[in-house]
Design a protein around this motif. Structure first.
Motif, PDB file in Angstrom:
ATOM      1  N   GLY A  54      10.965   9.364  15.346  1.00  0.00           N
ATOM      2  CA  GLY A  54      11.499   8.201  15.665  1.00  0.00           C
ATOM      3  C   GLY A  54      12.258   8.680  17.153  1.00  0.00           C
ATOM      4  O   GLY A  54      12.655   7.896  18.178  1.00  0.00           O
ATOM      5  N   ILE A  55      11.979   9.810  17.504  1.00  0.00           N
ATOM      6  CA  ILE A  55      12.355  10.177  18.779  1.00  0.00           C
ATOM      7  C   ILE A  55      11.332  10.059  19.849  1.00  0.00           C
ATOM      8  O   ILE A  55      10.277  10.547  20.134  1.00  0.00           O
ATOM      9  N   ARG A  56      11.475   9.106  20.706  1.00  0.00           N
ATOM     10  CA  ARG A  56      10.524   8.688  21.607  1.00  0.00           C
ATOM     11  C   ARG A  56      10.066   9.538  22.821  1.00  0.00           C
ATOM     12  O   ARG A  56       9.241   9.740  23.242  1.00  0.00           O
ATOM     13  N   GLU A  57      11.479  10.155  23.508  1.00  0.00           N
ATOM     14  CA  GLU A  57      11.241  10.868  24.750  1.00  0.00           C
ATOM     15  C   GLU A  57      10.797  12.325  24.032  1.00  0.00           C
ATOM     16  O   GLU A  57      11.549  13.154  23.500  1.00  0.00           O
ATOM     17  N   GLU A  58       9.844  12.654  24.894  1.00  0.00           N
ATOM     18  CA  GLU A  58       9.079  14.038  24.585  1.00  0.00           C
ATOM     19  C   GLU A  58      10.192  15.037  24.811  1.00  0.00           C
ATOM     20  O   GLU A  58      10.286  16.268  23.945  1.00  0.00           O
ATOM     21  N   GLU A  59      10.791  15.035  25.752  1.00  0.00           N
ATOM     22  CA  GLU A  59      11.658  16.403  26.264  1.00  0.00           C
ATOM     23  C   GLU A  59      12.848  16.396  25.205  1.00  0.00           C
ATOM     24  O   GLU A  59      13.264  17.594  24.713  1.00  0.00           O
ATOM     25  N   ARG A  60      13.397  15.216  24.651  1.00  0.00           N
ATOM     26  CA  ARG A  60      14.302  15.015  23.710  1.00  0.00           C
ATOM     27  C   ARG A  60      13.927  15.801  22.313  1.00  0.00           C
ATOM     28  O   ARG A  60      14.408  16.609  21.558  1.00  0.00           O
ATOM     29  N   PHE A  61      12.713  15.363  22.104  1.00  0.00           N
ATOM     30  CA  PHE A  61      11.951  15.816  20.749  1.00  0.00           C
ATOM     31  C   PHE A  61      11.812  17.214  20.714  1.00  0.00           C
ATOM     32  O   PHE A  61      12.349  18.000  19.888  1.00  0.00           O
ATOM     33  N   HIS A  62      11.197  17.694  22.004  1.00  0.00           N
ATOM     34  CA  HIS A  62      11.175  19.401  22.055  1.00  0.00           C
ATOM     35  C   HIS A  62      12.403  20.129  21.845  1.00  0.00           C
ATOM     36  O   HIS A  62      12.608  21.105  21.242  1.00  0.00           O
ATOM     37  N   LYS A  63      13.682  19.446  22.549  1.00  0.00           N
ATOM     38  CA  LYS A  63      14.902  20.016  22.455  1.00  0.00           C
ATOM     39  C   LYS A  63      15.262  20.260  21.141  1.00  0.00           C
ATOM     40  O   LYS A  63      15.941  21.349  20.669  1.00  0.00           O
ATOM     41  N   LEU A  64      15.338  19.278  20.419  1.00  0.00           N
ATOM     42  CA  LEU A  64      15.671  18.931  19.037  1.00  0.00           C
ATOM     43  C   LEU A  64      14.904  19.850  18.184  1.00  0.00           C
ATOM     44  O   LEU A  64      15.403  20.770  17.294  1.00  0.00           O
ATOM     45  N   ARG A  65      13.734  19.908  18.235  1.00  0.00           N
ATOM     46  CA  ARG A  65      12.615  20.527  17.506  1.00  0.00           C
ATOM     47  C   ARG A  65      12.920  22.038  17.573  1.00  0.00           C
ATOM     48  O   ARG A  65      13.362  22.901  16.566  1.00  0.00           O
ATOM     49  N   ASN A  66      13.363  22.733  19.101  1.00  0.00           N
ATOM     50  CA  ASN A  66      13.602  23.915  19.125  1.00  0.00           C
ATOM     51  C   ASN A  66      15.035  24.440  18.492  1.00  0.00           C
ATOM     52  O   ASN A  66      15.154  25.283  17.970  1.00  0.00           O
ATOM     53  N   TYR A  67      15.831  23.421  18.697  1.00  0.00           N
ATOM     54  CA  TYR A  67      17.199  23.998  17.916  1.00  0.00           C
ATOM     55  C   TYR A  67      17.065  24.128  16.560  1.00  0.00           C
ATOM     56  O   TYR A  67      17.605  24.801  16.041  1.00  0.00           O
ATOM     57  N   LEU A  68      16.224  23.111  15.916  1.00  0.00           N
ATOM     58  CA  LEU A  68      16.124  23.178  14.279  1.00  0.00           C
ATOM     59  C   LEU A  68      15.237  24.281  13.961  1.00  0.00           C
ATOM     60  O   LEU A  68      15.498  24.679  12.863  1.00  0.00           O
ATOM     61  N   ARG A  69      14.570  24.941  14.881  1.00  0.00           N
ATOM     62  CA  ARG A  69      13.752  26.050  14.325  1.00  0.00           C
ATOM     63  C   ARG A  69      14.527  27.315  14.063  1.00  0.00           C
ATOM     64  O   ARG A  69      14.311  28.151  13.547  1.00  0.00           O
ATOM     65  N   ALA A  70      15.912  27.290  14.399  1.00  0.00           N
ATOM     66  CA  ALA A  70      16.681  28.276  14.112  1.00  0.00           C
ATOM     67  C   ALA A  70      17.162  28.223  12.909  1.00  0.00           C
ATOM     68  O   ALA A  70      17.716  29.395  12.027  1.00  0.00           O
ATOM     69  N   PHE A  71      16.967  27.250  11.938  1.00  0.00           N
ATOM     70  CA  PHE A  71      17.108  27.018  10.667  1.00  0.00           C
ATOM     71  C   PHE A  71      16.173  27.536   9.731  1.00  0.00           C
ATOM     72  O   PHE A  71      14.902  26.859   9.870  1.00  0.00           O
ATOM     73  N   ASP A  72      16.194  28.327   8.648  1.00  0.00           N
ATOM     74  CA  ASP A  72      14.967  28.844   7.735  1.00  0.00           C
ATOM     75  C   ASP A  72      14.926  27.559   6.788  1.00  0.00           C
ATOM     76  O   ASP A  72      15.595  26.973   6.535  1.00  0.00           O
ATOM     77  N   GLU A  73      13.305  27.796   6.395  1.00  0.00           N
ATOM     78  CA  GLU A  73      13.250  26.860   4.987  1.00  0.00           C
ATOM     79  C   GLU A  73      13.428  27.599   3.880  1.00  0.00           C
ATOM     80  O   GLU A  73      13.253  28.721   3.913  1.00  0.00           O
ATOM     81  N   PRO A  74      13.844  26.986   2.934  1.00  0.00           N
ATOM     82  CA  PRO A  74      14.130  27.584   1.762  1.00  0.00           C
ATOM     83  C   PRO A  74      12.731  27.907   0.735  1.00  0.00           C
ATOM     84  O   PRO A  74      12.894  28.919   0.002  1.00  0.00           O
ATOM     85  N   GLY A  75      11.471  27.791   1.335  1.00  0.00           N
ATOM     86  CA  GLY A  75      10.462  28.122   0.403  1.00  0.00           C
ATOM     87  C   GLY A  75      10.355  27.331  -0.792  1.00  0.00           C
ATOM     88  O   GLY A  75      10.598  27.878  -1.898  1.00  0.00           O
ATOM     89  N   ILE A  76      10.027  25.836  -0.382  1.00  0.00           N
ATOM     90  CA  ILE A  76       9.787  25.222  -1.709  1.00  0.00           C
ATOM     91  C   ILE A  76       8.695  25.628  -2.526  1.00  0.00           C
ATOM     92  O   ILE A  76       7.525  25.793  -2.031  1.00  0.00           O
ATOM     93  N   GLU A  77       8.879  25.578  -3.830  1.00  0.00           N
ATOM     94  CA  GLU A  77       7.724  26.065  -4.899  1.00  0.00           C
ATOM     95  C   GLU A  77       7.432  25.108  -5.680  1.00  0.00           C
ATOM     96  O   GLU A  77       7.906  23.990  -5.762  1.00  0.00           O
ATOM     97  N   ILE A  78       6.156  25.223  -6.423  1.00  0.00           N
ATOM     98  CA  ILE A  78       5.784  24.217  -7.268  1.00  0.00           C
ATOM     99  C   ILE A  78       6.906  23.793  -8.155  1.00  0.00           C
ATOM    100  O   ILE A  78       7.145  22.597  -8.660  1.00  0.00           O
ATOM    101  N   LEU A  79       7.521  24.900  -8.892  1.00  0.00           N
ATOM    102  CA  LEU A  79       8.797  24.297  -9.753  1.00  0.00           C
ATOM    103  C   LEU A  79       9.723  23.442  -9.088  1.00  0.00           C
ATOM    104  O   LEU A  79      10.369  22.444 -10.030  1.00  0.00           O
TER     105      LEU A  79
END
Length: 137
Positions: A54-79
């Motif tokens: 829902g973020i329409r502005e490309e620059e704002r999208f990239h800024k938030l995306r880059n910020y969120l990349r600092a957070f690792d994923e927990p590695g979701i498993e089949i279980l």
């Protein structure tokens, strides 16, 4: 304690202006900031997707995306997916409906012994049926 932060809390901090937050929302965003500083805040892909949607502005999208990349994923498993489906079935059997994403959040947190930080009251209902640890700010 590790805390899986749900979309509504991230959204308060990242998509709203601090001047527009009420007193309770300010407490929540300060609690999130503390969790981040302490390295205890966790995110999963579905939450990342919801935040970026829902973020329409490309620059704002990239800024938030880059910020969120600092957070690792927990590695979701089949279980995790299987447990989410089981949780859905248990809740549904007791008359409690919820989304697939909500139950995946519950399963990921429960399997890792994490707390869930959310403002979504549905998690209170799920917690009455399942042993969830909800983070209180």
């Amino acid at each position: 304690m590790t805390v899986l932060v749900d979309t509504p809390v991230w959204s308060l901090a990242l998509r709203r202006k601090s001047a527009d937050l009420n007193a309770r929302e300010q407490v929540l965003t300060r609690a999130l900031a503390e969790l981040i500083r302490e390295g205890r805040a966790q995110m999963m892909g579905a939450i990342r997707q919801e935040l970026l949607s829902g973020i329409r502005e490309e620059e704002r999208f990239h800024k938030l995306r880059n910020y969120l990349r600092a957070f690792d994923e927990p590695g979701i498993e089949i279980l995790d997916y299987e447990e989410a489906a089981r949780m859905h079935n248990v809740c549904r059997g007791r008359g409690i409906a919820g989304s697939s994403i909500d139950f995946l959040i519950c399963a990921v947190a429960q399997r890792r012994d994490w707390h869930i930080f959310t403002t979504d009251r549905d998690f209170d209902r799920y917690g009455r049926v399942m042993k969830l640890k909800l983070y209180a700010a």
